[in-house]
Design a protein around this motif. Structure first.
Motif, PDB file in Angstrom:
ATOM      1  N   ASN A 281       0.794  -1.296   0.123  1.00 39.87           N
ATOM      2  CA  ASN A 281      -0.269  -0.372  -0.254  1.00 39.87           C
ATOM      3  C   ASN A 281       0.940   1.266   0.090  1.00 39.87           C
ATOM      4  N   TYR A 282       2.393   0.915   0.616  1.00 39.13           N
ATOM      5  CA  TYR A 282       2.920   2.552   0.377  1.00 39.13           C
ATOM      6  C   TYR A 282       3.796   2.639  -0.539  1.00 39.13           C
ATOM      7  N   ALA A 283       4.374   1.357  -1.153  1.00 42.61           N
ATOM      8  CA  ALA A 283       4.958   1.355  -2.307  1.00 42.61           C
ATOM      9  C   ALA A 283       3.587   2.712  -3.037  1.00 42.61           C
TER      10      ALA A 283
ATOM     11  N   GLU B 242     -10.451   9.597   2.319  1.00 39.55           N
ATOM     12  CA  GLU B 242     -10.089   8.644   2.932  1.00 39.55           C
ATOM     13  C   GLU B 242      -9.289   9.005   3.964  1.00 39.55           C
ATOM     14  N   GLU B 243      -7.946   9.036   3.663  1.00 40.85           N
ATOM     15  CA  GLU B 243      -6.958   9.505   4.807  1.00 40.85           C
ATOM     16  C   GLU B 243      -6.044   9.495   4.250  1.00 40.85           C
ATOM     17  N   VAL B 244      -4.736  10.190   5.013  1.00 41.90           N
ATOM     18  CA  VAL B 244      -3.814  10.308   4.641  1.00 41.90           C
ATOM     19  C   VAL B 244      -2.699   9.862   4.321  1.00 41.90           C
ATOM     20  N   GLY B 245      -0.990  10.039   4.242  1.00 44.33           N
ATOM     21  CA  GLY B 245       0.144   8.848   4.026  1.00 44.33           C
ATOM     22  C   GLY B 245      -0.339   7.802   5.011  1.00 44.33           C
ATOM     23  N   ALA B 246      -0.272   8.219   6.761  1.00 52.90           N
ATOM     24  CA  ALA B 246      -0.215   6.888   7.820  1.00 52.90           C
ATOM     25  C   ALA B 246      -1.441   7.353   8.728  1.00 52.90           C
ATOM     26  N   MET B 247      -1.914   8.628   7.941  1.00 51.90           N
ATOM     27  CA  MET B 247      -2.841   9.083   9.642  1.00 51.90           C
ATOM     28  C   MET B 247      -4.209   8.698   9.022  1.00 51.90           C
ATOM     29  N   ASN B 248      -5.266   8.172   9.828  1.00 54.17           N
ATOM     30  CA  ASN B 248      -6.659   8.793   9.308  1.00 54.17           C
ATOM     31  C   ASN B 248      -7.067  11.064   9.862  1.00 54.17           C
TER      32      ASN B 248
ATOM     33  N   ILE C 120      -9.598   1.940   3.670  1.00 52.38           N
ATOM     34  CA  ILE C 120      -9.057   3.055   4.819  1.00 52.38           C
ATOM     35  C   ILE C 120      -8.348   2.026   6.439  1.00 52.38           C
ATOM     36  N   LEU C 121      -7.110   2.514   6.593  1.00 48.20           N
ATOM     37  CA  LEU C 121      -6.846   1.459   7.632  1.00 48.20           C
ATOM     38  C   LEU C 121      -7.427   2.085   9.009  1.00 48.20           C
ATOM     39  N   PRO C 122      -8.020   1.346   9.817  1.00 48.31           N
ATOM     40  CA  PRO C 122      -8.229   1.032  10.707  1.00 48.31           C
ATOM     41  C   PRO C 122      -8.048   1.453  11.834  1.00 48.31           C
TER      42      PRO C 122
ATOM     43  N   GLY D  72      -5.256  15.140  11.586  1.00 50.94           N
ATOM     44  CA  GLY D  72      -4.525  13.609  10.992  1.00 50.94           C
ATOM     45  C   GLY D  72      -4.869  13.505  12.520  1.00 50.94           C
ATOM     46  N   CYS D  73      -5.059  12.126  12.492  1.00 52.94           N
ATOM     47  CA  CYS D  73      -4.663  11.139  13.874  1.00 52.94           C
ATOM     48  C   CYS D  73      -3.120   9.269  13.501  1.00 52.94           C
ATOM     49  N   GLY D  74      -2.563   9.423  14.513  1.00 53.28           N
ATOM     50  CA  GLY D  74      -1.660   8.270  14.093  1.00 53.28           C
ATOM     51  C   GLY D  74      -0.877   7.742  15.275  1.00 53.28           C
ATOM     52  N   THR D  75      -0.214   6.541  15.549  1.00 49.63           N
ATOM     53  CA  THR D  75       0.337   6.487  16.379  1.00 49.63           C
ATOM     54  C   THR D  75       1.719   7.472  16.681  1.00 49.63           C
TER      55      THR D  75
HETATM   56  C1  LIG Z   1      -0.727   3.287  10.294  1.00 55.34           C
HETATM   57  C2  LIG Z   1      -1.875   3.539   9.612  1.00 55.34           C
HETATM   58  C3  LIG Z   1      -2.561   4.957  10.558  1.00 55.34           C
HETATM   59  C4  LIG Z   1      -2.869   5.373  11.913  1.00 55.34           C
HETATM   60  O1  LIG Z   1      -2.813   4.223  12.708  1.00 55.34           O
HETATM   61  P1  LIG Z   1      -2.951   4.185  14.003  1.00 55.34           P
HETATM   62  O2  LIG Z   1      -3.019   3.187  15.434  1.00 55.34           O
HETATM   63  O3  LIG Z   1      -2.974   5.083  14.642  1.00 55.34           O
HETATM   64  O4  LIG Z   1      -1.293   4.155  13.931  1.00 55.34           O
HETATM   65  C5  LIG Z   1      -3.758   5.376   9.626  1.00 55.34           C
HETATM   66  N1  LIG Z   1      -3.265   5.343   7.658  1.00 55.34           N
HETATM   67  C6  LIG Z   1      -1.953   4.465   7.807  1.00 55.34           C
HETATM   68  C7  LIG Z   1      -2.511   4.228   6.112  1.00 55.34           C
HETATM   69  C8  LIG Z   1      -1.695   3.674   8.546  1.00 55.34           C
HETATM   70  O5  LIG Z   1      -0.779   3.021   7.829  1.00 55.34           O
END
Ligand SMILES: *Cc1c(COP(=O)(O)O)cnc(C)c1O
Length: 354
Positions: free
Chosen positions: A197-199, A228-234, A252-254, A296-299
């Motif tokens: 997905n990231y490629a 939908e979402e951004v790179g690695a964040m919802n 979408i990544l949960p 955006g939100c992610g770890t």
């Molecule tokens: C990892 C990721 C997230 C955020 O997930 P968290 O569990 O909150 O870190 C969102 N979108 C994508 C595409 C991801 O790879």
């Protein structure tokens, strides 16, 4: 599960500043192998080192790989804690299931993470906003070029002491809405945290960077109409006092952060709606001044305020390019729980002691 431990006889010097993200690695790593018929075996913690693999390993040719990302936080009392690790272990199995990699009992994944962090506890940094980033990953390792069922796999965990995401303060980012490339489609692998997905995101990411934007906001792969979402964040936004976020449609990544924010907001009495949100609705809300906040939100970032959105040649400014009230509250509350500054009323944290 029994984990055989081999400690390093040659500990590395720990970096103390400019940790950045994912540049340094702790002294040890976890490895476990899988073979069809035999199952998972040989769980071990060994010194961090290069690994040897057949050039024919399926991961190199057909992208059979899934991963996770979570952090270990150092609290003020010196203890170390994890945030909702069961969520990550469960999601890794859901991702693995999608591309037919073997699953791992959640308890075993948790045990592996805990034992590895225990051994490398001194690698959990204690500076403001710093943490030990934990990267579990699972890939197909059988050495056979023909497309085939995955019969051999490997599960590994590595750890990277990482700096504060906001070393220069929480500054709102500029996001480009991508209307050509798509990241995922319904029925595809969007909900799985799999390498491919990231490629697929690289080209649009590069375009955004050239144009001066931090990240890409993806549209749905069918109509290119719903965000939908951004790179690695919802993503989430506040429109007219109500928090809305794209519903999980399969592409979408949960996110664990997404889920935690929804639970947190609901516990505080906010109205939160998961639904489809069209770009048109966002542009209208921006023009009428009803779009109050966007984040955006992610770890990695926890929450990241969005100050500018770019779509079809036009830039829209959100909340005067400043972090909004709800975004700030979410950042303070979530980081407060993660670093043990705020009492965890949700039972999200797992404390591993000093
Ligand atoms: C990892 C990721 C997230 C955020 O997930 P968290 O569990 O909150 O870190 C969102 N979108 C994508 C595409 C991801 O790879």
């Amino acid at each position: 599960m029994e984990i055989k431990i081999t400690k390093t006889t040659n500990p590395k010097t720990k970096p103390t500043e400019n940790l950045g993200f994912g540049k340094y690695f702790s002294d040890h790593m976890f490895i476990m192998d899988y073979e069809k018929g035999k199952g998972w075996h040989d769980a071990r913690i060994v010194p961090f080192a290069d690994i040897s693999m057949s050039p024919a390993a399926t991961v190199f040719h057909y992208g059979a790989e899934v991963f996770e990302g979570l952090k270990a936080y150092r609290c003020a009392d010196g203890s170390v804690q994890l945030f909702r690790p069961i969520e990550n272990a469960t999601r890794m199995n859901n991702s693995a299931d999608r591309i037919r990699l073997p699953q791992i009992p959640v308890d075993d994944t948790i045990q592996a993470i805990k034992q590895l962090v225990e051994i490398d506890k001194d690698w959990v940094p204690s500076g403001a906003g710093e943490s030990l980033y934990i990267r579990p990953f699972l890939f197909g390792s059988d050495a056979q070029l023909g497309l085939h069922e995955i019969k051999q796999a490997r599960f590994m965990i590595i750890c990277s002491p990482s700096g504060s995401y906001y070393a220069e303060g929480i500054n709102p980012v500029k996001i480009m809405i991508e209307d050509e490339d798509v990241r995922a489609v319904r029925g595809g692998t969007g909900y799985a945290k799999c390498g491919g997905n990231y490629a697929a995101s690289n080209r649009a990411g590069e375009k955004a960077e050239k144009l001066g934007f931090t990240q890409v906001l993806w549209l749905d792969g069918v109509e290119r109409k719903y965000i939908e979402e951004v790179g690695a964040m919802n993503v989430m936004m506040k429109i007219n006092g109500e928090v809305v976020t794209p519903m999980l449609t399969g592409s979408i990544l949960p996110g664990v952060t997404r889920k935690s924010i929804i639970e947190l907001l609901k516990s505080k009495g906010y109205k939160v709606t998961e639904r489809r949100i069209s770009v048109e609705e966002i542009i209208n809300a921006l023009e009428s001044g009803e779009l109050e906040e966007f984040w955006g939100c992610g770890t990695a970032a926890v929450v990241s305020p969005v100050g500018e959105l770019y779509y079809e040649g036009k830039t829209y400014v959100i909340n005067d390019n400043k972090i909004g009230e709800t975004t700030q509250m979410l950042y303070d509350t979530l980081t407060g729980i993660q670093w043990g500054r705020i009492k965890d009323e949700f039972g999200w944290t797992v404390n591993l002691g000093k």
